[in-house]
Write an enzyme that holds these catalytic residues in place. Sequence first.
Site, PDB file in Angstrom:
ATOM      1  N   ASP A 120      22.426  27.057  17.866  1.00 37.72           N
ATOM      2  CA  ASP A 120      21.178  27.472  17.201  1.00 37.72           C
ATOM      3  C   ASP A 120      20.688  26.431  16.206  1.00 37.72           C
ATOM      4  O   ASP A 120      19.514  26.043  16.226  1.00 37.72           O
ATOM      5  CB  ASP A 120      21.381  28.803  16.443  1.00 37.72           C
ATOM      6  CG  ASP A 120      21.548  29.997  17.375  1.00 37.72           C
ATOM      7  OD1 ASP A 120      20.792  30.084  18.358  1.00 37.72           O
ATOM      8  OD2 ASP A 120      22.434  30.833  17.110  1.00 37.72           O
TER       9      ASP A 120
ATOM     10  N   ARG B 194      26.586  34.833   2.312  1.00 33.81           N
ATOM     11  CA  ARG B 194      25.229  34.346   2.570  1.00 33.81           C
ATOM     12  C   ARG B 194      24.441  33.991   1.303  1.00 33.81           C
ATOM     13  O   ARG B 194      23.827  32.929   1.243  1.00 33.81           O
ATOM     14  CB  ARG B 194      24.462  35.341   3.440  1.00 33.81           C
ATOM     15  CG  ARG B 194      25.004  35.418   4.875  1.00 33.81           C
ATOM     16  CD  ARG B 194      24.976  34.052   5.575  1.00 33.81           C
ATOM     17  NE  ARG B 194      25.582  34.079   6.911  1.00 33.81           N
ATOM     18  CZ  ARG B 194      26.831  33.768   7.173  1.00 33.81           C
ATOM     19  NH1 ARG B 194      27.650  33.401   6.207  1.00 33.81           N
ATOM     20  NH2 ARG B 194      27.296  33.792   8.405  1.00 33.81           N
TER      21      ARG B 194
ATOM     22  N   ASP C 109      21.700  38.277   8.614  1.00 33.11           N
ATOM     23  CA  ASP C 109      21.764  37.035   7.844  1.00 33.11           C
ATOM     24  C   ASP C 109      20.398  36.473   7.483  1.00 33.11           C
ATOM     25  O   ASP C 109      20.208  35.925   6.398  1.00 33.11           O
ATOM     26  CB  ASP C 109      22.609  35.996   8.588  1.00 33.11           C
ATOM     27  CG  ASP C 109      24.090  36.347   8.558  1.00 33.11           C
ATOM     28  OD1 ASP C 109      24.485  37.142   7.675  1.00 33.11           O
ATOM     29  OD2 ASP C 109      24.847  35.825   9.398  1.00 33.11           O
TER      30      ASP C 109
ATOM     31  N   SER D  42      31.135  35.241  19.501  1.00 36.31           N
ATOM     32  CA  SER D  42      30.456  34.667  18.352  1.00 36.31           C
ATOM     33  C   SER D  42      31.331  34.959  17.131  1.00 36.31           C
ATOM     34  O   SER D  42      31.621  36.116  16.824  1.00 36.31           O
ATOM     35  CB  SER D  42      29.074  35.300  18.216  1.00 36.31           C
ATOM     36  OG  SER D  42      28.591  35.067  16.914  1.00 36.31           O
TER      37      SER D  42
END
Length: 411
Positions: A13, A92, A121, A170
């Site tokens: 990504d 985060r 996120d 993931s």
Amino acid sequence: MTRVALAFSGGLDTTVCVPLLEEEYGYDEVVGVTVDVGQPAEEFAEAEETADALGLEHYVVDAREEFAALCMESVRANATYQGYPLGTALARPVIAEKILDVADEHDCDALAHGCTGKGNDQLRFEAVWRASDKEVIAPVRELGLTREWEIDYAAEKDLPVEGGNEGAWSIDTNLWSRSVEGDDLEDPTYVPPEDIYDWTETPGGTEAELVEVGFEDGYPVSLNGDAVDPVDLIEELNDLAGAHGVGRTDMMEDRMLGLKVRENYEHPAATVLLTAHEALEQLVLTKSERDFKQTVDEEWAQQGYKGLVDTPLMTSLEGFLEANQSKVTGTVTVKLQGGQVRPVARDSEFAVYSESAASFNTETVDGIEQADATGVAKYHGFQERLANAVAANAATDADAQPTATDGGSEE
Ligand code: ARG
């Protein structure tokens, strides 16, 4: 010259985001930022390698201390969201702040992340970033990219995306938790194979091990009598407790956007510290403090899950914790075995505990005798008994009871 700082991991990504920020968004330069919150070394190697191959200006920032400090705050609040100790969630805002700092230092006008439009996120990053006057860009979400499209685009552009951690699952790893999702695991009926786990051994088979955790004002500060800083404490406990298979969670999680997702987590240190901390609170807090604190803890966890850790509400919750946790000083011994962590001893100078009061062997405590409880026992449940009797009467004498119209309520 326009520049954009990109949260960069070197995965698919964020790698496709680099050319897209130039081509689709017209930025002259992209700056990659990888923030260390305790990921495994391979992930930094992958990020460096990919950045090199892309010719990307790349910075690695160490935020392990800040992140571990926030994890210790979460221990004071016994924080879990639906059973999940918040590793990804709390990391985060820490990562977002660091990227903002780098963006300021290196003259970036914009901030970008590679999150999709389905997860949590994106919201956690942007909650921090949108306080700045920089533009916020989410190419994967805004351009509606799919994994297949990204793979084709990477091949066409000859982007360095082959090696690295792009296996079937993931995975998101930091000091506090390792999360595994995607592929077969998306099916709630699918039983995960043992090889999704990396931090925890298959529970069972090990000899029980005792570990003593020391707390000061609610913060974990020592392990088996030795003072240890938060980062080391977490790393050591992940190893120690992981060896006993402690800290696995397989759950359905309600994401912020309303989607339910199947999640698998490993978090040995978090489980040990949260368990030990609560055991100490049982000893030193009054019942009313413990009851009320559940409300504070639950709200802290809800806000933590949203990544909203720097808000007026959090400041207020922290104010309560600051006062309340001043007594949570002492030690707790836990037993690790067979995937379980169980408190087996606790000690504190602030213990709200009188052995003589609770003991069956003493007659009088502070001038109070056993027989003094008789009056309390007579009253106990008085109102409920009365209410039940009134209800029973009303049922039998239903016909004889006055009705609403008799009362003259109608004019
Ligand atoms: N669902 C978790 C959270 O929102 C963790 C997601 C981690 N991501 C991953 N790719 N495994 O905090």
